[in-house]
Design a protein around this motif. Structure first.
Motif, short mmCIF file in Angstrom:
data_model
loop_
_atom_site.label_atom_id
_atom_site.label_comp_id
_atom_site.label_asym_id
_atom_site.label_seq_id
_atom_site.Cartn_x
_atom_site.Cartn_y
_atom_site.Cartn_z
N LYS A 29 0.86 -1.19 0.00
CA LYS A 29 0.00 0.00 0.00
C LYS A 29 0.89 1.24 0.00
O LYS A 29 1.98 1.23 0.56
N THR A 30 0.43 2.31 -0.64
CA THR A 30 1.22 3.54 -0.68
C THR A 30 0.79 4.54 0.37
O THR A 30 1.21 5.69 0.35
N ASP A 31 -0.07 4.11 1.28
CA ASP A 31 -0.44 5.00 2.38
C ASP A 31 -0.73 4.18 3.63
O ASP A 31 -1.09 3.02 3.56
N CYS A 32 -0.47 4.80 4.77
CA CYS A 32 -0.84 4.20 6.04
C CYS A 32 -1.55 5.28 6.84
O CYS A 32 -1.92 6.32 6.30
N SER A 33 -1.74 5.06 8.11
CA SER A 33 -2.55 6.00 8.89
C SER A 33 -1.89 7.36 9.04
O SER A 33 -2.57 8.36 9.25
N SER A 34 -0.54 7.42 8.95
CA SER A 34 0.13 8.70 9.23
C SER A 34 0.83 9.33 8.03
O SER A 34 1.18 10.51 8.08
N PHE A 35 1.07 8.59 6.95
CA PHE A 35 1.78 9.19 5.81
C PHE A 35 1.43 8.46 4.52
O PHE A 35 0.90 7.34 4.53
N ASP A 215 20.63 4.90 13.33
CA ASP A 215 20.16 6.26 13.03
C ASP A 215 19.31 6.21 11.77
O ASP A 215 19.74 5.66 10.75
N ILE A 216 18.13 6.81 11.81
CA ILE A 216 17.27 6.89 10.63
C ILE A 216 16.77 8.32 10.49
O ILE A 216 16.16 8.86 11.42
N GLY A 217 17.04 8.93 9.35
CA GLY A 217 16.52 10.26 9.05
C GLY A 217 15.39 10.14 8.04
O GLY A 217 15.57 9.55 6.97
N ILE A 218 14.24 10.68 8.37
CA ILE A 218 13.04 10.54 7.53
C ILE A 218 12.59 11.93 7.11
O ILE A 218 12.33 12.79 7.96
N ASP A 219 12.50 12.15 5.80
CA ASP A 219 12.08 13.45 5.28
C ASP A 219 10.65 13.37 4.78
O ASP A 219 10.33 12.54 3.92
N VAL A 220 9.80 14.22 5.32
CA VAL A 220 8.39 14.24 4.92
C VAL A 220 7.99 15.66 4.54
O VAL A 220 8.49 16.63 5.10
N GLY A 221 7.11 15.75 3.55
CA GLY A 221 6.54 17.03 3.17
C GLY A 221 5.11 17.13 3.67
O GLY A 221 4.49 16.13 4.07
N LEU A 222 4.58 18.35 3.65
CA LEU A 222 3.22 18.60 4.11
C LEU A 222 2.36 19.08 2.95
O LEU A 222 2.78 19.95 2.18
N SER A 223 1.17 18.52 2.83
CA SER A 223 0.21 19.03 1.86
C SER A 223 -0.49 20.25 2.47
O SER A 223 -0.27 20.59 3.64
N LEU A 228 0.92 14.11 5.69
CA LEU A 228 2.33 13.84 5.45
C LEU A 228 2.54 13.03 4.18
O LEU A 228 1.84 12.04 3.93
N TRP A 229 3.54 13.44 3.41
CA TRP A 229 3.99 12.68 2.24
C TRP A 229 5.46 12.34 2.44
O TRP A 229 6.28 13.22 2.72
N LEU A 230 5.79 11.07 2.30
CA LEU A 230 7.17 10.63 2.49
C LEU A 230 8.01 11.02 1.28
O LEU A 230 7.66 10.72 0.14
N ILE A 231 9.13 11.69 1.54
CA ILE A 231 10.03 12.10 0.47
C ILE A 231 11.23 11.17 0.37
O ILE A 231 11.60 10.70 -0.70
N GLU A 232 11.85 10.89 1.51
CA GLU A 232 13.07 10.07 1.49
C GLU A 232 13.36 9.52 2.88
O GLU A 232 12.98 10.13 3.89
N VAL A 233 14.05 8.37 2.91
CA VAL A 233 14.51 7.78 4.16
C VAL A 233 16.01 7.55 4.06
O VAL A 233 16.49 6.95 3.10
N ASN A 234 16.75 8.06 5.03
CA ASN A 234 18.21 7.89 5.08
C ASN A 234 18.58 7.14 6.35
O ASN A 234 18.01 7.39 7.41
N THR A 235 19.56 6.25 6.24
CA THR A 235 20.01 5.49 7.41
C THR A 235 21.53 5.62 7.54
O THR A 235 22.21 6.06 6.62
N ASP A 236 22.04 5.22 8.70
CA ASP A 236 23.49 5.10 8.82
C ASP A 236 23.95 3.96 7.92
O ASP A 236 23.26 2.96 7.74
N ASP A 237 25.12 4.13 7.32
CA ASP A 237 25.72 3.08 6.50
C ASP A 237 27.23 3.26 6.52
O ASP A 237 27.76 4.05 7.31
N ALA A 238 27.93 2.57 5.64
CA ALA A 238 29.39 2.62 5.65
C ALA A 238 29.93 3.99 5.27
O ALA A 238 31.10 4.30 5.54
N LEU A 239 29.11 4.82 4.64
CA LEU A 239 29.56 6.14 4.19
C LEU A 239 29.18 7.27 5.15
O LEU A 239 29.59 8.41 4.97
#
Length: 279
Positions: A29-35, A215-223, A228-239
């Motif tokens: 699904k492309t939507d849930c209760s919060s985004f 660490d998880i960074g979550i970028d959301v926009g507002l209509s 909420l609309w999800l734009i991107e999810v970033n996590t810790d990694d080797a870089l």
């Protein structure tokens, strides 16, 4: 949707694999209760043409880039004749293209050496005609449980395609200040705060299935109606990982100090656990 594949060398999920992980976690699904998640496809000429037929704005994003680099925004002007505006992040000039075929030619010449996704532009509000989003930060606590560490507004620079601060020369805003600028009533602010936290925990639960991220960074926009609309999810990694420095730019540095302390504690705890395993 096939299961997402972790990049073993980078120890993370690129943009396409992250999209697959999220859809699988949400049972396709492309939507849930919060985004909600904008329609997203692999960047092929056919998929780009389909997206341009069905959406007024389409973003082209390299799957292995971060920080907003390499992103192009294509806007469809449905006046007669139809016109396509091609604006790549960092370019001062906006190209005006008069056919889908020529857009595809530009796409092929611009992204020959890197895989990309094409993503529908969500119906997002702007602030003083500038793009903005909200960065949510999730971290591990001493018990290795996820905690919602906080959220900060990011406002892109004038004429920017993205809201990334460093790339667009934008600025950060405290969430309360951002809500004030958007004329949010108290009840709307409370609902927004609850939805941000719910989104953070939901996404953390999904991505932890692929690696023991901390660490998880979550970028959301507002209509315009503050959904909420999800734009991107970033996590810790080797870089590296999601930026903590965004929070250092807030007037009160207490939240930044808490984030840094939690981050250091997790790294030390995991480092000690690794040493015990080795010796």
């Amino acid at each position: 949707m096939p299961r997402a594949q972790l990049d073993v060398q980078r120890q993370g999920l690129n943009k396409w694999e992250m999209h697959k992980a999220l859809l699988n976690g949400l049972s396709n699904k492309t939507d849930c209760s919060s985004f909600r998640i904008p329609e997203t496809k692999l960047g092929t000429p056919g998929n780009l043409a389909d997206m341009l037929r069905n959406h007024q704005t389409v973003f082209i994003k390299p799957v292995n880039a971060w920080g907003g680099s390499g992103i192009t925004r294509v806007d469809v002007d449905t006046s007669h004749p139809v016109l396509y505006r091609w604006h790549k992040q960092g370019d001062k000039q906006v190209l005006h293209i008069d056919s889908v075929g020529k857009v595809i030619e530009r796409f092929l010449s611009s992204y020959t050496a890197q895989p990309v996704i094409v993503q529908a532009g969500a119906p997002l509000a702007t602030l003083d005609e500038r793009p903005f989003d909200i960065r949510v930060l999730m971290q591990r606590n001493d018990e290795e449980d996820w905690v919602y560490s906080g959220a900060v507004g990011r406002v892109g620079g004038a004429g920017s395609v993205v809201s990334n601060i460093a790339l667009s020369r934008g600025h950060v805003m405290d969430l309360k200040e951002l809500c004030h600028e958007l004329n949010c009533k108290q009840k709307v602010q409370q609902t927004l705060s609850e939805n941000l936290q719910e989104t953070g925990y939901a996404i953390a639960k999904i991505v932890e299935q692929y690696r023991d991220f901390f660490d998880i960074g979550i970028d959301v926009g507002l209509s315009s109606n503050k959904s909420l609309w999800l734009i991107e999810v970033n996590t810790d990694d080797a870089l590296g990982g999601p930026s903590h420095e965004l929070f250092a730019q807030l007037p009160n540095r207490d939240l930044y100090d808490e984030i840094q302390n939690r981050h250091r504690a997790t790294r030390n705890r995991r480092g000690q656990a690794l040493l015990r395993e080795l010796f």
